[in-house]
Design an enzyme around this catalytic site. Structure first.
Site, short mmCIF file in Angstrom:
data_model
loop_
_atom_site.label_atom_id
_atom_site.label_comp_id
_atom_site.label_asym_id
_atom_site.label_seq_id
_atom_site.Cartn_x
_atom_site.Cartn_y
_atom_site.Cartn_z
N HIS A 49 0.83 -1.22 0.00
CA HIS A 49 0.00 0.00 0.00
C HIS A 49 0.86 1.27 0.00
O HIS A 49 0.51 2.27 0.63
CB HIS A 49 -0.96 0.03 1.20
CG HIS A 49 -1.99 -1.04 1.20
ND1 HIS A 49 -3.29 -0.87 0.80
CD2 HIS A 49 -1.91 -2.35 1.58
CE1 HIS A 49 -3.97 -2.00 0.93
NE2 HIS A 49 -3.14 -2.92 1.39
N ASN B 92 -10.36 -2.67 2.52
CA ASN B 92 -10.06 -2.66 1.09
C ASN B 92 -11.34 -2.37 0.32
O ASN B 92 -12.42 -2.28 0.92
CB ASN B 92 -9.53 -4.04 0.66
CG ASN B 92 -8.04 -4.19 0.93
OD1 ASN B 92 -7.33 -3.22 1.22
ND2 ASN B 92 -7.56 -5.41 0.83
C1 HEM Z 1 -2.20 -11.09 7.55
C2 HEM Z 1 -2.61 -10.28 6.61
C3 HEM Z 1 -2.06 -8.89 6.44
C4 HEM Z 1 -0.90 -8.37 6.87
C5 HEM Z 1 0.21 -9.07 7.64
C6 HEM Z 1 -0.87 -6.99 6.44
C7 HEM Z 1 0.19 -6.12 6.65
C8 HEM Z 1 0.23 -4.81 6.25
C9 HEM Z 1 1.35 -3.94 6.42
C10 HEM Z 1 2.66 -4.33 7.07
C11 HEM Z 1 1.01 -2.73 5.94
C12 HEM Z 1 1.85 -1.47 5.90
C13 HEM Z 1 1.45 -0.56 7.04
C14 HEM Z 1 2.29 0.68 7.15
O1 HEM Z 1 3.46 0.68 6.77
O2 HEM Z 1 1.74 1.67 7.68
C15 HEM Z 1 -0.34 -2.84 5.45
C16 HEM Z 1 -1.05 -1.80 4.92
C17 HEM Z 1 -2.39 -1.90 4.63
N1 HEM Z 1 -3.17 -3.03 4.68
FE1 HEM Z 1 -2.60 -4.85 5.21
N2 HEM Z 1 -2.01 -6.69 5.79
C18 HEM Z 1 -2.78 -7.84 5.77
C19 HEM Z 1 -4.03 -7.98 5.23
C20 HEM Z 1 -4.81 -6.93 4.87
C21 HEM Z 1 -6.22 -7.01 4.60
C22 HEM Z 1 -7.09 -8.27 4.71
C23 HEM Z 1 -6.62 -5.75 4.31
C24 HEM Z 1 -8.00 -5.30 4.01
C25 HEM Z 1 -8.93 -5.44 4.90
C26 HEM Z 1 -5.48 -4.87 4.39
C27 HEM Z 1 -5.52 -3.51 4.21
C28 HEM Z 1 -4.43 -2.68 4.32
C29 HEM Z 1 -4.48 -1.27 4.03
C30 HEM Z 1 -5.70 -0.47 3.59
C31 HEM Z 1 -3.19 -0.78 4.22
C32 HEM Z 1 -2.72 0.64 3.99
C33 HEM Z 1 -3.01 1.52 5.18
C34 HEM Z 1 -2.59 2.93 4.87
O3 HEM Z 1 -3.24 3.54 4.00
O4 HEM Z 1 -1.60 3.42 5.45
N3 HEM Z 1 -4.40 -5.62 4.73
N4 HEM Z 1 -0.79 -4.13 5.62
#
Ligand code: HEM
Length: 492
Positions: free
Chosen positions: A65, A138
């Site tokens: 992201h 999402n």
């Molecule tokens: C085990 C599954 C998942 C892991 C380990 C994971 C991990 C991460 C990590 C490490 C980041 C970066 C955060 C940052 O640097 O601030 C991130 C961002 C993000 N993830 Fe996940 N994620 C997973 C599943 C999901 C799912 C299922 C969704 C949707 C519901 C999702 C939505 C997002 C969004 C929207 C961001 C961006 C947030 C922003 O705008 O700063 N992720 N995720």
């Protein structure tokens, strides 16, 4: 103003240039040299400071992201759900809460085009009176995998090839050929909505199952859904090429321009709830993130609306430094045992401590807007003003007490230690239903995209036939069409 509580800001309109420590700068054009052509003197502190700051301008981009756009606004409750949750910000219709939202693509770099086929992030931070609530969702209501153990591998497969730095379908098709639970997600990703027209024209979803808890302590599983009032719009392949080729930041520009023009985007928030006492009555596991909850049996209930009416002042401060985390909840909203959510609870703040530093929650867009207090302090870049003498607990000198106890999910947890797959996998029913819900033209575009991905010359015959066999189990005619076009037979 107390000069010792002063926080750095460039908004004080200094009439002249200064160094970071506030000393006047009388020449911001020429370096300090010996004579007009001589070598530069190291004592030119302003030059050294200017370069040193510049050299450190970038921080690590988000591991996923990385590319995103944010905006601010408010959330307003329109329907009373106080029977389901004691969350203060949902206490009654009319209550408004400030929010900041970040939309994003998932896989590619910070400067990548916003027209690529990819899920879109839809993260909302509610600044409530009881602390922040981050709904980190999402645009699709399901996810590729159901166990967070697989997340790093999944992201590696979707990201560019480590050797060439090119995203390659054979790696993606290879990885997911081991994961039939991903089929449902592919019916969204390879559908037209796999390339949203921009961020205003897409729905959002909390995706994971959370728990609402009432004042009395009664729990309900909940899924959150955002529905855009602008209507859902997508870009077909040829349109995406033109839009992305003309402006690779078109979605960020669309969001910024429409807010600046007073054309404020709005989403309605809905929930679906399941009483955990009856969670076994479905043919799927309600805590399985690869499943949707059928709306005909678990209807959408309206809760509120969100309006984005303010652009951010600074991209770095309010987008790059913005940090969301699914573990940031408020009393009345809790996690569920959804395995993917449980992993997410750990991963976000962990990466943010690395990406932004241990005091990232003090940064203005991440800090709560309500009074907050604890003794986790110090560390790199601590800029919180504190003048207490007691930084330990308990103390007879410190009047700060525990908050009033709020209800936890009442369910009892028992079981052996296990590393297993859930019982009710049911990987094929919902993807088949979704495929059959598309009109024939849309089905044809979906098939074309699937055939395109599986036609990568490095996709092996074995991988192709596994995919054909998966899709055949979801929908016989879909499997047959794919088999004919790819010239393979299902492998199982
Ligand atoms: C085990 C599954 C998942 C892991 C380990 C994971 C991990 C991460 C990590 C490490 C980041 C970066 C955060 C940052 O640097 O601030 C991130 C961002 C993000 N993830 Fe996940 N994620 C997973 C599943 C999901 C799912 C299922 C969704 C949707 C519901 C999702 C939505 C997002 C969004 C929207 C961001 C961006 C947030 C922003 O705008 O700063 N992720 N995720």
């Amino acid at each position: 103003m107390d000069p010792y509580k002063y926080r750095p800001a460039s908004a004080f309109n200094s009439p002249f240039w200064t160094t970071n420590s506030g000393a006047p700068v009388w020449n911001n054009n020429s370096s300090l040299t010996v004579g007009s052509r001589g070598p530069i003197l190291l004592e030119d502190y302003h030059l050294v400071e200017k370069l040193a700051n510049f050299d450190r301008e970038r921080i690590p981009e988000r591991v996923v992201h990385a590319r995103g756009a944010s905006a601010k606004g408010f959330f307003e409750v329109t329907h009373d759900i106080s029977n389901l949750t004691c969350a203060d910000f949902l206490r009654s219709p009319g209550v408004q809460t400030p929010v900041i939202v970040r939309f994003s693509t998932v896989i590619h770099e910070r400067g990548s085009p916003e027209t690529l086929r990819d899920p879109r992030g839809f993260a909302v931070k509610f600044y409530t009176r009881e602390g922040n609530f981050d709904l980190v969702g999402n645009n699709f209501p399901v996810f590729f995998i159901r166990d967070g153990m697989k997340f790093p591998d999944m992201v590696h497969a979707l990201k560019p090839n480590p050797k060439t730095h090119i995203q390659e379908d054979w790696r993606i098709m290879d990885f997911f050929s081991h994961h039939p639970e991903s089929l449902h997600m592919f019916t969204f990703l390879f559908d037209d909505i796999g390339v949203p027209a921009d961020y205003r024209h897409m729905d959002g979803s909390g995706v994971n199952t959370y728990t609402l808890i009432s004042k009395e302590g009664k729990a309900h599983y909940v899924k959150f859904h955002w529905k855009t009032t602008c209507g859902v719009k997508s870009l077909l392949e040829e349109e995406a090429v033109i839009v992305g080729g003309t402006n690779h930041s078109h979605a960020t520009k669309d969001l910024t321009d429409s807010i600046a023009a007073g054309n404020y985007p709005e989403w309605k928030l809905f929930i679906q709830t399941i009483d955990p006492d009856y969670e076994d009555r479905f043919d799927f596991d309600p805590l399985d993130v690869t499943k949707t909850w059928p709306e005909d049996i678990i209807p959408l209930q309206p809760v509120g609306r969100m309006v984005l009416n303010k652009n951010i002042d600074n991209f770095f401060a309010e987008n790059e430094q913005l940090a969301f985390c699914p573990s940031i909840v408020v009393p009345g909203i809790y996690y569920s045992d959804d395995k993917l959510l449980q992993t997410r609870i750990f991963s976000y703040s962990d990466t943010q401590r690395h990406r932004l530093g241990p005091n990232y929650l003090m940064l203005p867009p991440n800090a709560p807007k309500c009074a907050h207090h604890n003794n986790h302090h110090e560390g790199f870049m601590n800029f919180m003003h504190r003048d207490e003498e007691v930084n330990y607990f308990p103390s007879r000198y410190d009047p700060v007490r525990h908050a009033e106890r709020f209800p936890n999910p009442p369910g009892v947890l028992t079981g052996r230690r296990e590393k297993v797959v859930i019982e009710k996998e049911n990987n094929f029913k919902q993807p088949g239903e979704r495929y059959r819900s598309m009109d024939p033209a849309r089905q044809e575009r979906f098939i074309k995209r699937m055939v395109g991905a599986l036609s990568d010359p490095r996709v092996t015959h074995e991988v192709r036939s596994i995919w054909v066999s998966y899709w055949s189990q979801a929908d016989k005619s879909l499997g047959q069409k794919l088999a004919t076009r790819l010239n393979v037979k299902p492998s199982m």
